[in-house]
Design a protein around this motif. Structure first.
Motif, mmCIF file in Angstrom:
data_model
loop_
_atom_site.group_PDB
_atom_site.id
_atom_site.type_symbol
_atom_site.label_atom_id
_atom_site.label_comp_id
_atom_site.label_asym_id
_atom_site.label_seq_id
_atom_site.Cartn_x
_atom_site.Cartn_y
_atom_site.Cartn_z
ATOM 1 N N GLU A 1 129.598 -19.087 23.170
ATOM 2 C CA GLU A 1 129.314 -17.716 23.585
ATOM 3 C C GLU A 1 129.050 -16.821 22.379
ATOM 4 N N GLN A 2 129.926 -16.918 21.363
ATOM 5 C CA GLN A 2 129.730 -16.082 20.187
ATOM 6 C C GLN A 2 128.397 -16.413 19.509
ATOM 7 N N SER A 3 128.057 -17.687 19.515
ATOM 8 C CA SER A 3 126.812 -18.100 18.845
ATOM 9 C C SER A 3 125.587 -17.542 19.547
ATOM 10 N N ILE A 4 125.660 -17.414 20.888
ATOM 11 C CA ILE A 4 124.526 -16.815 21.609
ATOM 12 C C ILE A 4 124.534 -15.307 21.417
ATOM 13 N N VAL A 5 125.706 -14.697 21.546
ATOM 14 C CA VAL A 5 125.809 -13.233 21.452
ATOM 15 C C VAL A 5 125.379 -12.758 20.072
ATOM 16 N N GLU A 6 125.825 -13.454 19.028
ATOM 17 C CA GLU A 6 125.514 -13.013 17.671
ATOM 18 C C GLU A 6 124.329 -13.787 17.095
ATOM 19 N N SER A 7 123.805 -14.725 17.890
ATOM 20 C CA SER A 7 122.686 -15.556 17.467
ATOM 21 C C SER A 7 123.003 -16.324 16.182
ATOM 22 N N CYS A 8 124.092 -17.082 16.252
ATOM 23 C CA CYS A 8 124.518 -17.842 15.076
ATOM 24 C C CYS A 8 123.647 -19.090 14.910
ATOM 25 N N ASP A 9 122.989 -19.201 13.764
ATOM 26 C CA ASP A 9 122.098 -20.353 13.523
ATOM 27 C C ASP A 9 122.894 -21.622 13.232
ATOM 28 N N THR A 10 123.988 -21.482 12.476
ATOM 29 C CA THR A 10 124.738 -22.666 12.046
ATOM 30 C C THR A 10 125.171 -23.507 13.243
ATOM 31 N N TYR A 11 125.678 -22.822 14.278
ATOM 32 C CA TYR A 11 126.137 -23.508 15.490
ATOM 33 C C TYR A 11 124.999 -24.327 16.105
ATOM 34 N N ALA B 1 127.153 -15.384 28.461
ATOM 35 C CA ALA B 1 126.870 -15.123 27.051
ATOM 36 C C ALA B 1 125.652 -14.212 26.910
ATOM 37 N N MET B 2 124.623 -14.424 27.756
ATOM 38 C CA MET B 2 123.405 -13.602 27.674
ATOM 39 C C MET B 2 123.691 -12.155 28.074
ATOM 40 N N ILE C 1 122.095 -6.251 32.230
ATOM 41 C CA ILE C 1 120.971 -7.045 31.748
ATOM 42 C C ILE C 1 121.531 -8.280 31.043
ATOM 43 N N ALA C 2 120.897 -9.421 31.252
ATOM 44 C CA ALA C 2 121.198 -10.611 30.463
ATOM 45 C C ALA C 2 119.971 -10.908 29.624
ATOM 46 N N GLY C 3 120.162 -11.127 28.327
ATOM 47 C CA GLY C 3 118.971 -11.330 27.484
ATOM 48 C C GLY C 3 119.281 -12.111 26.242
ATOM 49 N N LYS C 4 118.249 -12.296 25.452
ATOM 50 C CA LYS C 4 118.433 -12.970 24.165
ATOM 51 C C LYS C 4 117.331 -12.496 23.210
ATOM 52 N N THR C 5 117.774 -12.108 22.034
ATOM 53 C CA THR C 5 116.817 -11.661 21.013
ATOM 54 C C THR C 5 116.297 -12.850 20.235
ATOM 55 N N GLY C 6 115.241 -12.628 19.490
ATOM 56 C CA GLY C 6 114.715 -13.672 18.616
ATOM 57 C C GLY C 6 113.925 -13.039 17.504
ATOM 58 N N SER C 7 113.816 -13.785 16.432
ATOM 59 C CA SER C 7 113.097 -13.259 15.282
ATOM 60 C C SER C 7 112.405 -14.434 14.620
ATOM 61 N N ALA C 8 111.116 -14.526 14.818
ATOM 62 C CA ALA C 8 110.393 -15.719 14.353
ATOM 63 C C ALA C 8 109.891 -15.497 12.935
ATOM 64 N N LEU D 1 111.185 -10.981 19.063
ATOM 65 C CA LEU D 1 111.074 -11.430 20.450
ATOM 66 C C LEU D 1 112.289 -10.994 21.257
ATOM 67 N N PHE D 2 112.088 -10.874 22.538
ATOM 68 C CA PHE D 2 113.221 -10.604 23.428
ATOM 69 C C PHE D 2 112.885 -11.156 24.805
ATOM 70 N N VAL D 3 113.875 -11.915 25.351
ATOM 71 C CA VAL D 3 113.712 -12.359 26.736
ATOM 72 C C VAL D 3 114.938 -11.863 27.501
ATOM 73 N N ALA D 4 114.732 -11.481 28.765
ATOM 74 C CA ALA D 4 115.869 -10.936 29.509
ATOM 75 C C ALA D 4 115.581 -10.952 31.002
ATOM 76 N N TYR D 5 116.654 -10.816 31.797
ATOM 77 C CA TYR D 5 116.469 -10.588 33.216
ATOM 78 C C TYR D 5 117.495 -9.567 33.692
ATOM 79 N N ALA D 6 117.167 -8.919 34.801
ATOM 80 C CA ALA D 6 118.051 -7.873 35.306
ATOM 81 C C ALA D 6 117.790 -7.693 36.810
ATOM 82 N N PRO D 7 118.715 -7.189 37.579
ATOM 83 C CA PRO D 7 120.138 -7.075 37.223
ATOM 84 C C PRO D 7 120.758 -8.460 37.050
ATOM 85 N N ALA D 8 121.736 -8.571 36.153
ATOM 86 C CA ALA D 8 122.245 -9.889 35.761
ATOM 87 C C ALA D 8 122.825 -10.661 36.940
ATOM 88 N N ASP D 9 123.465 -9.942 37.885
ATOM 89 C CA ASP D 9 124.110 -10.658 38.985
ATOM 90 C C ASP D 9 123.150 -10.983 40.121
#
Lengths: 633, 380
Positions: free
Chosen positions: A382-392, A514-515, A537-544, A569-577
């Motif tokens: 969860e932390q790796s998705i929320v903070e976008s941890c690359d190492t994980y 996590a999203m 909102i549930a989403g995920k950022t990205g930076s290429a 980049l950003f992908v998301a959907y809403a409402p999350a539930d």
């Protein structure tokens, strides 16, 4: 006889000449008589036959072009219509001096030299006595000027036709495409009879994809023409069948919000309703005015569009293939859980970098340039998705291996076209060991798995693919080929379903939670958009990353020229539930997904609040309030 | 003057005795001039209708007519003896120009026929329509007639060279006219019948190789189209079908001037150039066609008459050849438009639109007038 005479003998010569002349005269008489018989037989004996044939000529069978189908958005906003358009034509054979006439016309109204060159080319190809267009889209003033000067302009005429018009200008250019003059190659492919009265054909976009239904069926009329070739009356008529009107899933309001949110940036927004697979918005900027192409674009306009460094003709939503970067991390997490490589509780040590066994190369986390300590001693999924941890995810990708990543990602639509109903869609790239052996003729390296593990390397996807994968995510496996077309005429069309992706419910829960935290959590990379949010909102950022960074270099955004900055980049959907809309956004050189996420908020607000999608769940006063706030974002 | 003197030199004395008439002094054959004026006036009226009642086309044709008539009158003033002396030089210059055409000429519609001299474009092949009969007439004028075999061969070469050069441009219509003009001179010179029949036989035998080797595809198409115009209704057959329809629908009375639907509604292609007779036939009916044919016939008879009465064999041969070539124009054009002959590019003389052909044709009549009004010299 005469042949034996050797000396010059004028009397004999004269006699021979006289005889020969008489003979020639007799032949002349005979042949003229033959001509007489011929004309007599045509004009007297067969007169009736030819008179009938001549009348048949006078009465002409003319094709009546069908009216092209209109295109509406889901709320009935007109996106493509047919307008009366007046064009200036010249019948070359009726003009005394073509050059002079064109010069005179140029003095009267504005005609650029480019058009005249095009006209001269057209004239060479056209049959005699054809009315060849010199200028299209005449203004009322120009028509008046021509009418007043008619007496000076024999052979010059103004005729009216229905021409395609896109009232929303550049807003829908990449969705609808445009129509243009039928080219020589297209001429070979179309049904010549059905197109006998049609000048224009869909060139790209929905106009091309649905050409068959939009065009309709040609009609015919028998007309009697007078000595001037003008239609006197219609004797008989078979009406053409107009093309079907199309209603799209598209929402003009959301499209406008998305387009404006992208502003001057180069980028794309794709929004899909996950419940239906219908595309709510597809924006690609910069765009262009599709009306320029109707009736043929001028060379000047075309080269301006073609040569622009910002590539306005390039449809980034369907043709742009970008590294999806961290936006695929939720899917990898899902894959890890699905294959049992990780559990929601399992943790990875994060010093801010990752090393493969027996390899000295350091694979750095994106936070390395700010702090050299990673996201904490140990990080979970969860932390790796929320903070976008690359190492994980380096570790996860290494443990899964490229082929398991490939096999899991494929059903989500990576590496193949989504099958959207539009033209020029590209398939992106989902690498595997087999793919590399066949296309690159080389073996797969572990380091390459790590790159793919953070959505970089060989992995490429179009914004449409990212949005489509997000639909699957939001629907927990239920999947569609995204569709623009909602209704054809009065017929409601279903969106084609794709095989459902089967993953355990608890795994979906873990990842989607996590999203949500990405947007709503204290440390979420997109938490800037959660203020006063009336839905989740549930989403995920990205930076290429688009330029290589050396081992010891520090990447400094300020120093990197704008065009070398990372794509956001950003992908998301809403409402999350209860997901009603998903988006995928890319902003070229937009640096980081967290700066791109506000665009998603605007699009969501526009759809869910402005369009009343949340109306059944909220009071009307609340909607008005949020709209105001949304506009302030 | 005493009667004896007159009796001794009958021709000269009669000439000297009778003062030269007005027409002879101005070198004009009045009957021919009237016929030509009638023909060109009629032609202008038809052209006005054929060109979609375009005043511009009329004016242009009118300007060319004035130039052509002036040219005719100028040519008529020339001394026949001088024309004869200049014939071989004109022939050589003409051949040189024809050779120059493919090298430096200008093309149109896949054929290269034009030379451009200081902005003025002209077709050397047009000039050759007069030069070739002049050269052949010159050649035989100096020799005993009827011609001997070697002279026939030499004259055939003289005819063949320009004919082939023009056929290669390619311009089948003009090359036929030029070959005809030379061969007519040869025929009038008294070439033996056995040569004529022999040549006819050879022509029949060589028809197949000619078809295979010499003719261009478009020329073959025209001939095949003639045999069966319905085979290609919208393509090559279109012209013939439409022109036959125009002619046939005209009937006896015609549809009336400016009222021909075939021509006014642009069904008829090339209506103001090669196919103009169809416009005439449609709008003026068979009456108009007969009137036109009568004018043509009168011109031809007058031309042959001038030839018969010419002083020397050069004038005779030239006049006869020009007249008969004029007839070939009429026959080939009216034949092709009515579907009797394949379509070759031959205009209806003095009626079809086209400046160059007007000028050459009337220059030819200028030669006829020069011959007809030549001073009567003493007969040998």
């Amino acid at each position: 006889m005469a042949e034996q005479v050797a000396l010059k003998d004028p009397y004999t010569e004269k006699r021979i000449y006289g005889a020969r002349t008489v003979f020639a005269a007799l032949v002349v008489f005979a042949l003229l008589f033959l001509l007489m018989i011929r004309y007599f037989s045509l004009q007297i004996t067969e007169h009736e036959t030819y008179r009938t044939q001549s009348d048949r000529n006078r009465v002409q069978l003319q094709p009546v072009p069908p009216k092209r189908g209109l295109i509406y958005d889901r709320n009935g906003v007109l996106l493509a219509e047919n307008r009366a358009s007046y064009r200036l034509t010249i019948i070359k054979e009726r003009v005394e001096d073509l050059g002079e006439t064109i010069e005179l016309l140029q003095q009267l109204i504005d005609i650029d030299d480019d058009r005249i060159k095009k006209y001269r080319r057209l004239v060479k190809r056209s049959r005699p006595y054809a009315a060849v267009p010199l200028k299209l889209k005449l203004t009322p003033e120009e028509i008046a000027i021509i009418s007043v000067n008619r007496y000076r302009l024999p052979g010059v005429d103004v005729d009216a036709q229905l021409a395609r018009h896109y009232p929303q200008g550049e807003l829908f250019a990449h969705v609808l495409g445009y129509v243009g003059r039928i080219s020589e190659t297209e001429q070979l492919e179309i049904d010549e009879v059905n197109y006998s009265g049609t000048n224009e054909i869909g060139k790209i976009g929905l106009e091309k994809y649905y050409e068959d239904v939009l065009h309709g069926k040609v009609g015919y009329q028998n007309v009697e023409t007078n000595a001037r070739g003008r239609v006197l009356r219609i004797l008989e008529r078979t009406n053409p069948e107009p093309g079907a009107d199309l209603t799209l899933h598209l929402d003009a309001h959301v499209q406008k919000v998305a387009h404006q949110a992208l502003g001057d940036e180069r980028g794309a927004v794709v929004a899909i309703d996950p419940r239906t697979g219908g595309i709510i918005a597809m924006a690609s900027t910069p765009s262009f005015d599709a009306n320029l192409f109707v009736g043929g674009i001028s060379t000047k306009d075309y080269s301006r569009l073609r040569d622009s460094i910002d590539l306005p003709l390039f449809n980034r939503a369907l043709q742009g293939q970008y590294p999806p970067a961290s936006t695929v991390k939720p899917l990898y997490g899902l894959a890890g859980l699905h294959y049992g490589v990780i559990t929601p509780q399992s943790k990875v040590r994060d010093p801010g970098w990752y090393k493969l066994p027996n390899d000295e190369r350091m694979y750095r986390d994106w936070t390395w340039q700010k702090k050299k300590s990673g996201h904490g001693a140990f990080v979970d999924l969860e932390q790796s998705i929320v903070e976008s941890c690359d190492t994980y995810f380096y570790d996860l990708a290494y443990n899964m291996g490229i082929d398991r990543i490939h096999d899991f990602m494929q059903p989500f639509g990576f590496g193949r076209k989504t099958g959207v109903d539009n033209t020029n869609e590209r398939s992106g790239l989902l690498p595997s060991k087999d793919w590399k052996r066949i296309y690159k003729r080389s073996a797969w390296f572990h380091g390459e798995t790590l790159s793919v593990g953070i959505g970089q390397g060989y992995l490429l996807a179009t914004p449409m693919q990212l949005a489509s994968a997000m639909v699957t995510m939001a629907n927990r496996g239920k999947h569609f080929s995204p569709r623009f077309l909602k209704r054809m005429g009065d017929e409601e069309l279903p969106v084609p379903k794709l095989p459902t992706v089967k993953v355990e419910a608890e795994h979906w829960n873990a990842v989607s939670h996590a999203m949500e935290e990405v947007v709503h959590g204290r440390k979420g990379t997109a938490n800037r958009i959660n203020r006063d949010l009336k839905y989740r909102i549930a989403g995920k950022t990205g930076s290429a990353q688009i330029i290589g960074i050396g081992q010891d270099e520090i990447y400094d955004e300020k120093q990197v020229a704008k065009r070398k900055k990372d794509h956001g980049l950003f992908v998301a959907y809403a409402p999350a539930d209860n997901p009603k809309i998903v988006v995928a956004i890319i902003v070229e050189n937009g640096a980081h997904g967290s700066w791109v996420s506000p665009i998603a908020r605007k699009v969501f607000d526009a759809y869910l609040l402005d369009q009343g999608e949340l109306a059944n769940e909220s009071s009307s006063g609340l909607i008005a309030e949020t709209t105001l706030e949304g506009a302030g974002l | 003057m005493s009667q004896d003197f007159v009796r001794q030199m009958p021709d000269r004395s009669s000439d000297l005795a009778r003062p030269m008439g007005f027409w002879q002094r101005v070198h004009i054959d009045p009957l021919m001039l009237i016929l030509l004026l009638m023909l060109t006036a009629f032609g202008l009226a038809v052209l006005y209708s054929a060109a979609g009642q375009s005043a511009g086309t009329m004016m242009r044709q009118g300007r060319f007519l004035i130039i052509a008539y002036i040219g005719m009158l100028v040519v008529a003033q020339l001394d026949v003896e001088r024309i004869k002396r200049l014939a071989p030089l004109a022939y050589l210059v003409g051949i040189a120009l024809l050779i120059a055409v493919p090298l430096v000429g200008v093309g149109a519609k896949g054929a290269q026929r034009w030379l451009s001299l200081g902005g003025f474009r002209f077709q050397p092949s047009e000039v050759m329509k007069l030069v070739v009969p002049m050269a052949v007439a010159w050649y035989f004028a100096g020799r005993a007639l009827p011609p001997r075999v070697e002279h026939i061969i030499a004259s055939l070469i003289m005819i063949a060279v320009p004919t082939l050069l023009i056929a290669r441009q390619p311009d089948l219509g003009t090359s036929i006219l030029i070959a005809a003009s030379g061969l007519f001179a040869l025929f009038l010179a008294g070439i033996g019948w056995r040569f004529i029949f022999g040549a006819a036989g050879l022509l029949v035998i060589s028809a197949y190789p000619m078809w295979q080797l010499v003719l261009h595809d478009y020329q073959k198409t025209r001939i095949l189209t003639l045999l069966n115009p319905e085979s290609d209704k919208l393509g090559a057959g279109w012209n013939i079908i439409q022109s036959k329809t125009a002619i046939g629908s005209g009937g006896w009375d015609g549809k009336g001037w400016l009222n021909g639907t075939q021509s006014q509604l642009d069904f008829l292609p090339e209506s103001h150039t090669d196919f103009i007779i169809a416009v005439l036939a449609e709008e003026w009916g068979l009456q108009g066609v007969i009137a036109l044919l009568l004018i043509y016939l009168a011109i031809i008879i007058r031309g042959l008459w001038i030839g018969m009465n010419a002083q020397h064999s050069f004038g005779r041969l030239l006049a006869g050849s020009i007249t008969l070539t004029f007839f070939v124009y009429v026959f080939v054009n009216m034949g092709m438009v009515s579907g009797l002959l394949p379509v070759v590019g031959v205009p209806l003389p003095l009626v079809s639109q086209g400046g160059t052909s007007l000028v050459t044709l009337l220059a030819g009549f200028g030669l006829l007038m020069a011959i007809s009004t030549e001073k009567r010299m003493m007969e040998q």
